[in-house]
Scaffold this motif. Structure first.
Motif, PDB file in Angstrom:
ATOM      1  N   HIS A  88      12.337  89.133  32.049  1.00 52.41           N
ATOM      2  CA  HIS A  88      12.753  90.427  31.502  1.00 52.41           C
ATOM      3  C   HIS A  88      11.544  91.156  30.951  1.00 52.41           C
ATOM      4  CE1 HIS A  88      13.004  88.725  27.262  1.00 52.41           C
ATOM      5  NE2 HIS A  88      12.495  89.917  27.014  1.00 52.41           N
ATOM      6  N   HIS A 102       6.002  93.817  27.230  1.00 48.66           N
ATOM      7  CA  HIS A 102       5.908  92.395  27.566  1.00 48.66           C
ATOM      8  C   HIS A 102       6.809  92.102  28.751  1.00 48.66           C
ATOM      9  CE1 HIS A 102       9.433  92.390  24.838  1.00 48.66           C
ATOM     10  NE2 HIS A 102       9.847  91.332  25.499  1.00 48.66           N
ATOM     11  N   THR A 117       8.761  88.624  30.391  1.00 50.45           N
ATOM     12  CA  THR A 117       9.099  87.304  29.868  1.00 50.45           C
ATOM     13  C   THR A 117       9.666  86.371  30.914  1.00 50.45           C
ATOM     14  OG1 THR A 117       9.621  88.381  27.790  1.00 50.45           O
ATOM     15  CG2 THR A 117      10.546  86.191  28.108  1.00 50.45           C
ATOM     16  N   GLN A 130      13.759  82.211  22.044  1.00 52.17           N
ATOM     17  CA  GLN A 130      12.590  82.996  22.444  1.00 52.17           C
ATOM     18  C   GLN A 130      11.395  82.740  21.533  1.00 52.17           C
ATOM     19  OE1 GLN A 130      15.122  86.518  21.895  1.00 52.17           O
ATOM     20  NE2 GLN A 130      14.079  87.372  23.673  1.00 52.17           N
ATOM     21  N   GLU A 132       5.844  86.815  25.984  1.00 51.37           N
ATOM     22  CA  GLU A 132       7.046  86.187  25.424  1.00 51.37           C
ATOM     23  C   GLU A 132       7.612  85.231  26.465  1.00 51.37           C
ATOM     24  OE1 GLU A 132      10.927  88.234  23.368  1.00 51.37           O
ATOM     25  OE2 GLU A 132      10.674  88.485  25.510  1.00 51.37           O
TER      26      GLU A 132
HETATM   27 NI    NI Z   1      11.675  90.365  25.148  1.00 49.79          NI
END
Ligand code: NI
Ligand code: OOG
Length: 447
Positions: free
Chosen positions: A68, A224, A226, A264, A290
């Motif tokens: 994501h 970011h 991920t 996370q 992340e």
């Molecule tokens: Ni995120």
């Protein structure tokens, strides 16, 4: 037309292009991808049962393409155009997240695929936040930010043409789709040139670092991207060995036999050189890395229990203390698929085994699946959580903002304002999971 291309194809191309671009822009992201791939491989090798379960649930194939991203936009117009852009990729807004509770002046949704086949092929999601200018206290600064945002267009002219064309025609040719992916990518590219002078940047930055990030650049750079890991504790522990400094605690629920929702962690945002209008040099900190580990989606009842336990848990000073404490607190949350199912805490996808196929005629709508599962006629697979957690998201935002925002609680949730900016209501995540479970029951003749 022979050469049309599906929304799933476009999303797949786009997420690959985005990943390639981000690897170039942020080399540490490439390192993180390698680390996650190594850990996932080791987990699967050491755990043949998990390997088999993932294969049976059609989860393994998507693991390596799964990621994501996150972006932040400044105006209603930008948000609604993104909605149109993502719709072409089969991504729709799901859930409303109010981050103002945590002192972050944004509210958000996540654009993602919503049907089983699309999720299975490539579940690319983009967590999308809209800045709430009304939360800027100084009226002059608020007005200034509004004017700066009104002057920019974060989409290329050709991208806007292609969106119009798609909406007229209802499809793209191969060539148009390729062009669209390239043009759309431009919106998310990092720009070293700020659109404002240093003084303006600093004034906005003093108000809130996030406001400077959204307002002062010509696009809504992806901040970011991920990847999904099968063992986040292991990745967190290995990050320093790979030269990556993780945030202090892993957000979300503790490690469990049956993972729930989403865990996370991230690494700190990089300080990057920028050039302000007037050619003055400076730096800006926005982009970070992340990782996430996903577990079963919870029903409303399960989510209430999760929220209640988490709210009472607080945050430990280091990850080990925090995780041990969470494990204590979450003893109150059943940790077997059977209990989660029997107590209506989590969603499952039901499938017939070959023996079950042979006895399908004996099933009646409304039958309790449990005895059928015990006989080996039906299997129940956890439905993976595809969404986000506002408390975790706030923790991720804050790990990159220093402590400046802590305790600064603003505003009320403003879902209506968000949906009116977006141009449509957001989907309700619980309804989507319930429908997925019901579809599977119907296929088995149990509904
Ligand atoms: Ni995120
Ligand atoms: C988004 C932070 C939230 C997540 O995974 O919860 C997020 C942002 O920093 O823009 O990405």
């Amino acid at each position: 037309m022979a050469n049309t291309i599906t929304a799933d194809d476009i999303r797949e191309h786009f997420s690959q292009a985005m990943s390639a671009m981000y690897q170039q822009e942020v080399p540490q992201y490439g390192t993180l991808l390698e680390l996650v791939a190594d850990v996932n491989l080791a987990v699967l090798e050491n755990n043949p049962l998990l390997h088999e379960q993932l294969v049976n649930a059609d989860e393994l194939a998507r693991l390596n393409v799964e990621r994501h991203g996150a972006i932040r936009v400044g105006t209603e117009q930008e948000l609604s155009t993104l909605r149109r852009m993502f719709a072409i990729m089969g991504m729709y807004p799901v859930s409303y997240y109010d981050l103002s509770q945590a002192g972050v002046p944004v509210h958000s949704t996540a654009f993602r695929p919503i049907d089983d086949a699309a999720l299975c092929r490539n579940p690319f999601r983009v967590f999308t936040s809209l800045l709430r200018l009304e939360l800027i206290e100084s009226e002059t600064l608020r007005e200034k930010a509004r004017q700066i945002l009104a002057r920019r267009t974060i989409f290329t002219p050709r991208c806007l043409e292609l969106i119009d064309l798609y909406e007229r025609e209802g499809e793209f040719t191969d060539a148009q789709a390729r062009e669209f992916v390239q043009e759309a990518l431009e919106t998310f590219r990092w720009h070293r040139h700020a659109t404002v002078d240093r003084e303006t940047y600093q004034a906005l930055h003093r108000e809130h670092r996030l406001i400077a990030d959204v307002v002062c650049f010509p696009g809504c750079h992806i901040n970011h991207l991920t990847p999904r890991t099968l063992d986040i504790d292991q990745v967190q522990a290995l990050m320093p060995k790979y030269g990556i400094e993780p945030k202090v605690v892993i957000e979300g629920p503790p490690r469990r036999e049956v993972p729930i929702l989403l865990r996370q962690t991230s690494f700190k945002a990089l300080e990057e050189p920028v050039r302000f209008a007037g050619e003055e040099q400076g730096t800006h900190t926005a982009r970070f890395g992340e990782i996430e580990q996903r577990g079963v989606a919870l029903t409303r009842k399960g989510r209430e229990l999760y929220d209640r336990l988490l709210a009472g848990a607080g945050t430990g000073k280091d990850n080990l203390t925090h995780q041990l404490h969470l494990q204590e607190v979450f003893k109150a949350f059943p940790d077997s698929e059977m209990f989660l199912r029997r107590q209506g805490l989590a969603w499952f996808r039901y499938r017939l085994t070959p023996a079950g196929e042979a006895h399908r005629h004996a099933f009646r709508p409304g039958d309790d699946p449990q005895p059928l599962i015990e006989r080996g006629w039906v299997v129940a697979q956890p439905i993976i959580y595809e969404d986000f957690l506002p408390v975790s998201a706030a923790g991720i935002f804050q790990s990159n903002l220093g402590n400046e925002t802590q305790g600064r609680s603003h505003g009320n949730a403003s879902r209506e304002a968000f949906e009116s900016a977006l141009g449509c209501p957001v989907y309700d995540e619980f309804t989507l999971y319930e429908e997925a479970e019901n579809r599977s029951k119907r296929r088995c003749g149990l509904l």
